[in-house]
Design an enzyme around this catalytic site. Structure first.
Site, PDB file in Angstrom:
ATOM      1  N   THR A  38     -22.876 -10.204  52.316  1.00  0.00           N
ATOM      2  CA  THR A  38     -21.644  -9.885  51.581  1.00  0.00           C
ATOM      3  C   THR A  38     -20.890 -11.117  51.080  1.00  0.00           C
ATOM      4  O   THR A  38     -19.920 -10.996  50.345  1.00  0.00           O
ATOM      5  CB  THR A  38     -20.690  -9.038  52.449  1.00  0.00           C
ATOM      6  OG1 THR A  38     -20.500  -9.725  53.697  1.00  0.00           O
ATOM      7  CG2 THR A  38     -21.259  -7.657  52.720  1.00  0.00           C
ATOM      8  N   GLY A  39     -21.345 -12.326  51.460  1.00  0.00           N
ATOM      9  CA  GLY A  39     -20.705 -13.546  50.954  1.00  0.00           C
ATOM     10  C   GLY A  39     -21.176 -13.846  49.540  1.00  0.00           C
ATOM     11  O   GLY A  39     -22.099 -13.208  49.026  1.00  0.00           O
TER      12      GLY A  39
ATOM     13  N   HIS B   2     -29.280 -35.891  52.668  1.00  0.00           N
ATOM     14  CA  HIS B   2     -29.632 -35.035  53.804  1.00  0.00           C
ATOM     15  C   HIS B   2     -29.202 -35.680  55.121  1.00  0.00           C
ATOM     16  O   HIS B   2     -29.348 -36.885  55.294  1.00  0.00           O
ATOM     17  CB  HIS B   2     -31.148 -34.830  53.866  1.00  0.00           C
ATOM     18  CG  HIS B   2     -31.681 -33.966  52.773  1.00  0.00           C
ATOM     19  ND1 HIS B   2     -33.007 -33.984  52.406  1.00  0.00           N
ATOM     20  CD2 HIS B   2     -31.083 -33.063  51.976  1.00  0.00           C
ATOM     21  CE1 HIS B   2     -33.191 -33.118  51.415  1.00  0.00           C
ATOM     22  NE2 HIS B   2     -32.029 -32.547  51.137  1.00  0.00           N
TER      23      HIS B   2
ATOM     24  N   GLU C 162     -39.849 -37.371  53.448  1.00  0.00           N
ATOM     25  CA  GLU C 162     -38.825 -38.343  53.076  1.00  0.00           C
ATOM     26  C   GLU C 162     -38.475 -39.176  54.293  1.00  0.00           C
ATOM     27  O   GLU C 162     -38.934 -38.893  55.399  1.00  0.00           O
ATOM     28  CB  GLU C 162     -37.587 -37.630  52.506  1.00  0.00           C
ATOM     29  CG  GLU C 162     -36.879 -36.727  53.488  1.00  0.00           C
ATOM     30  CD  GLU C 162     -35.750 -35.899  52.833  1.00  0.00           C
ATOM     31  OE1 GLU C 162     -35.835 -35.594  51.640  1.00  0.00           O
ATOM     32  OE2 GLU C 162     -34.794 -35.563  53.545  1.00  0.00           O
TER      33      GLU C 162
ATOM     34  N   TYR D 111     -39.162 -28.577  43.569  1.00  0.00           N
ATOM     35  CA  TYR D 111     -39.250 -27.952  42.250  1.00  0.00           C
ATOM     36  C   TYR D 111     -39.973 -28.886  41.278  1.00  0.00           C
ATOM     37  O   TYR D 111     -40.794 -28.464  40.483  1.00  0.00           O
ATOM     38  CB  TYR D 111     -37.864 -27.611  41.688  1.00  0.00           C
ATOM     39  CG  TYR D 111     -36.943 -26.860  42.618  1.00  0.00           C
ATOM     40  CD1 TYR D 111     -37.442 -26.194  43.739  1.00  0.00           C
ATOM     41  CD2 TYR D 111     -35.576 -26.805  42.379  1.00  0.00           C
ATOM     42  CE1 TYR D 111     -36.590 -25.504  44.585  1.00  0.00           C
ATOM     43  CE2 TYR D 111     -34.720 -26.122  43.230  1.00  0.00           C
ATOM     44  CZ  TYR D 111     -35.227 -25.483  44.339  1.00  0.00           C
ATOM     45  OH  TYR D 111     -34.378 -24.824  45.170  1.00  0.00           O
TER      46      TYR D 111
ATOM     47  N   ILE E  11     -30.890 -20.846  55.319  1.00  0.00           N
ATOM     48  CA  ILE E  11     -30.532 -21.608  54.123  1.00  0.00           C
ATOM     49  C   ILE E  11     -29.311 -22.495  54.386  1.00  0.00           C
ATOM     50  O   ILE E  11     -29.186 -23.571  53.818  1.00  0.00           O
ATOM     51  CB  ILE E  11     -30.198 -20.634  52.957  1.00  0.00           C
ATOM     52  CG1 ILE E  11     -31.334 -19.635  52.735  1.00  0.00           C
ATOM     53  CG2 ILE E  11     -29.874 -21.386  51.680  1.00  0.00           C
ATOM     54  CD1 ILE E  11     -32.675 -20.247  52.434  1.00  0.00           C
ATOM     55  N   THR E  12     -28.430 -22.055  55.253  1.00  0.00           N
ATOM     56  CA  THR E  12     -27.148 -22.720  55.517  1.00  0.00           C
ATOM     57  C   THR E  12     -27.268 -24.229  55.665  1.00  0.00           C
ATOM     58  O   THR E  12     -28.089 -24.723  56.431  1.00  0.00           O
ATOM     59  CB  THR E  12     -26.528 -22.158  56.816  1.00  0.00           C
ATOM     60  OG1 THR E  12     -26.573 -20.743  56.758  1.00  0.00           O
ATOM     61  CG2 THR E  12     -25.099 -22.648  56.993  1.00  0.00           C
ATOM     62  N   GLU E  13     -26.408 -24.945  54.932  1.00  0.00           N
ATOM     63  CA  GLU E  13     -26.345 -26.397  55.045  1.00  0.00           C
ATOM     64  C   GLU E  13     -25.130 -26.768  55.874  1.00  0.00           C
ATOM     65  O   GLU E  13     -24.083 -26.156  55.735  1.00  0.00           O
ATOM     66  CB  GLU E  13     -26.234 -27.016  53.643  1.00  0.00           C
ATOM     67  CG  GLU E  13     -26.114 -28.521  53.670  1.00  0.00           C
ATOM     68  CD  GLU E  13     -26.084 -29.148  52.279  1.00  0.00           C
ATOM     69  OE1 GLU E  13     -26.173 -28.396  51.294  1.00  0.00           O
ATOM     70  OE2 GLU E  13     -25.963 -30.378  52.216  1.00  0.00           O
TER      71      GLU E  13
END
Lengths: 381, 290
Positions: free
Chosen positions: B17-18, B247, B209, B159, B96-98
């Site tokens: 719902t966010g 990151h 990385e 990507y 997914i949350t950062e």
């Protein structure tokens, strides 16, 4: 986020870790008064967040008022590894028999906290870690339970710490772990943890770095964060909320996504140029953010050109291009050559929208980087 | 075949719902992801894009037989959402949350070890099996079905490399964005192991990385146990020590660990060609396919 030594010491002292008597001073007069109050000898210590302060001349032990004045006068205002010294901590100089090392950090490889103890404290702990890793005892902590008392004792005994002080050192270690855990530490370190001639244990230096991602639940620590006295551009980047690192080269770099920006830096280097910065504008590319990013690189005197590398994923290339055009409208003149490369979703449409009178458009990452490197060389020569 | 997810994966979106949850649920549905439920405390009974929302993950699983979740829950509540997903015994959880505090992730990782769940992330773009399903925020249109597996710590760099692969006609079996945080669920070795066992994957691209020692561990695994050929890329060759490159996990420590050089050497010693540029990675893949 790094705390200053004096802030970390306050935190440690409040938790019950013994620290020397000390006072913070912003002027030479304050420093001398503090030294008189504490009684000689005292240490005068620059409060900047860099390692190796002592070796760089930022710490001095003084025996008298004249010496204190001289030291404070020299250290206040000095440039220490790029940081301007605005405060000194004046501190009771501790007579010591031994220098130990204790710390807590997250062992990312194991995914668990680790506490470390060594009898080889002092300035060269990094060399000890590299050359004699066995001299530092490591004890991993189960994050569901925290550091057990026996683990602290085990680490201290395995490190070979004198039995007379072992219990006190174990207690400091347990307290340090508790503090690290409660206050969302990234690293907590006492080096040196001094053992005095009277077998007292004293934290003579204090490092406490807070996990930036946890500042939302450590509001009092978040408040301690101040405008970085170091690099002006890095401070500006903080205000704009960019991930930014300033480097030594002359090719300015703006991109979206940390990995892609790093790769752009590497490719500038690969094609014979030198990156001036790392700047990640993150997801989306609204005109305001693009304009702020350009402002960053335009105001960096070292950057001769800008390469703008955007891979549109969910963000569409045409929207990015519109954002770039609008951002360019905010500048009366474009002071440096700007090379733009768009790829991904709606990139072709985006490239058609871009105003080629003001920016150079390239179709691939390779071409864009080479164009920017070439432009920087032209400006240099 | 593929790894982790396919067209049969039944997904519950945590935090549906966010803003992020809504937007990416619509994107995933459009791609064809089989989203069967959302889970948000206090929002049971609502609908988002036609997807029924439940108060708890276990409720969603009971009613819809979901076997995977995607997590869009904000950082302060992310750990709790992950504990809830683990408790519901899901096969795959994609976070997914950062910005999840690292001590929270340490506790999640501790519990993860006691389950059979594959956690991907946090701070990752997600997992996609092109043409079948995608769990996360990946732009589906740049991917093509094919036989190259891809594992990456970064989003947009993934990507870029996928774009180069697709342009050259190399489609992907599954792409796994493992995330850029210091503590993550599925690491390189675990993802490599999945691809090694996948008959639909003929070659793997490993996109690493600076920071940590996960790439070095991957090199050791490839050297000792892997048959499927691997091609590599490492970002951050020009990163200075002690500076975090975006990151949370991308930092060369003061004591010199986590450098690009160490990772490239480890991979090359294990017989993995490491490209200097994304385009060169694709050349290496072309070589692998002869």
């Amino acid at each position: 986020m790094k705390l200053h030594e004096y802030q970390a010491k306050e935190l440690f002292a409040d938790a019950g870790i013994p620290t020397p008597v000390s006072q913070l001073a912003r002027t030479v007069e304050e420093a001398v008064t503090a030294a008189d109050d504490i009684g000689y000898p005292v240490a005068v210590k620059a409060q900047v967040q860099v390692g190796g302060r002592g070796k760089a001349g930022g710490i001095e032990i003084v025996e008298s008022r004249d010496e204190a004045k001289e030291a404070a006068d020299r250290i206040l205002g000095m440039d220490l590894k790029g940081y301007h010294v605005e405060r000194v901590l004046v501190e009771d100089a501790v007579d010591f028999a031994n220098e130990l090392y204790v710390s807590v950090t997250m062992d990312r490889g194991v995914g668990r906290p680790v506490v470390m103890v060594s009898t080889r404290g002092g300035v060269d702990i990094e060399a000890v870690a590299a050359e004699e890793p066995g001299a530092i005892v490591r004890e991993h902590v189960d994050p569901a339970f925290g550091l057990f008392g026996f683990q602290a004792r085990k680490a201290v005994h395995s490190a070979g710490i004198d039995r007379v002080v072992a219990e006190d050192v174990a207690s400091v270690l347990s307290t340090l772990y508790g503090l690290w855990s409660e206050r969302d530490g990234a690293d907590a370190e006492i080096n040196p943890l001094m053992i005095t001639d009277d077998n007292e244990v004293v934290a003579v230096d204090a490092v406490f770095n807070v996990d930036d991602d946890a500042l939302f639940r450590q509001p009092d620590l978040a408040e301690l964060e101040e405008e970085d006295a170091g690099d002006e551009l890095e401070a500006k980047a903080n205000r704009y909320e960019f991930d930014y690192v300033r480097l030594d080269g002359n090719v300015g770099i703006i991109g979206n996504g940390a990995g892609l920006v790093m790769t752009t830096l590497d490719m500038v280097d690969y094609y014979g140029g030198a990156p001036a910065n790392f700047l990640d504008i993150g997801g989306g590319a609204e005109a305001e953010r693009v304009a702020n990013a350009l402002d960053m690189v335009f105001s960096d005197e070292n950057a001769e050109t800008v390469v703008f590398n955007i891979f549109g994923g969910i963000t569409r290339g045409d929207e990015v291009a519109t954002g770039i055009n609008e951002a360019l409208d905010r500048f009366e003149e474009i002071p440096k050559p700007v090379v733009v490369r768009l790829a991904g979703t709606k990139a072709t449409e985006g490239m058609e929208i871009l105003d080629t009178d003001r920016v150079q458009v390239e179709g691939t990452l390779e071409e864009a980087v080479r164009a920017a490197v070439a432009a920087a060389e032209v400006v240099e020569s | 075949m593929s790894v982790l997810v396919d067209g049969d994966t039944r997904v519950v979106v945590q935090g549906i719902t966010g803003g992020e949850g809504r937007f990416h649920t619509a994107e995933m549905l459009e791609y064809g992801t089989n989203i069967v439920a959302g889970a948000v405390p206090g929002r049971g009974g609502q609908e988002v894009a036609g997807v029924p929302v439940y108060d708890t993950v276990s409720g969603a699983v009971r009613e819809t037989d979901a076997n995977a979740s995607v997590v869009f829950v904000p950082p302060a509540f992310a750990a709790d959402a992950l504990f809830e997903a683990l408790d519901a015994d899901l096969d795959v959880v994609v976070a997914i949350t950062e910005g999840v505090p690292v001590q929270d992730m340490s506790r999640v990782y501790r519990l993860l070890g006691e389950t059979d769940t594959h956690l991907v992330g946090p701070n990752c773009p997600g997992v996609i099996t092109p043409g079948e399903t995608q769990l996360g925020i990946l732009p589906g249109n740049i991917f093509e079905p094919g036989r190259v597996g891809l594992i990456s710590r970064s989003g947009t760099l993934t990507y870029q490399i996928v774009h180069n692969l697709t342009t050259r006609g190399f489609g992907q079996s599954t792409a796994v964005g493992i995330g850029g945080d210091p503590i993550i669920g599925t690491d390189f070795v675990e993802a490599l192991r999945l691809f090694e066992d996948d008959p639909a994957t003929d070659a793997v691209v490993l996109c690493g990385e600076i920071g940590g020692e996960d790439e070095e561990a991957a090199a050791a695994y490839i050297d000792e146990e892997m048959e499927t050929p691997v091609s590599g890329f490492i970002a951050g060759r020009t990163a200075p020590p002690g500076k975090r490159m975006g990151h949370a996990g991308a930092i060369v420590s003061g004591s010199g660990t986590g450098t690009a050089q160490s990772k490239i050497e480890a991979l090359e010693t294990a017989g993995v060609p490491v490209g200097d540029t994304p385009e060169e990675v694709v050349e290496h893949v072309a070589d692998l396919f002869g």
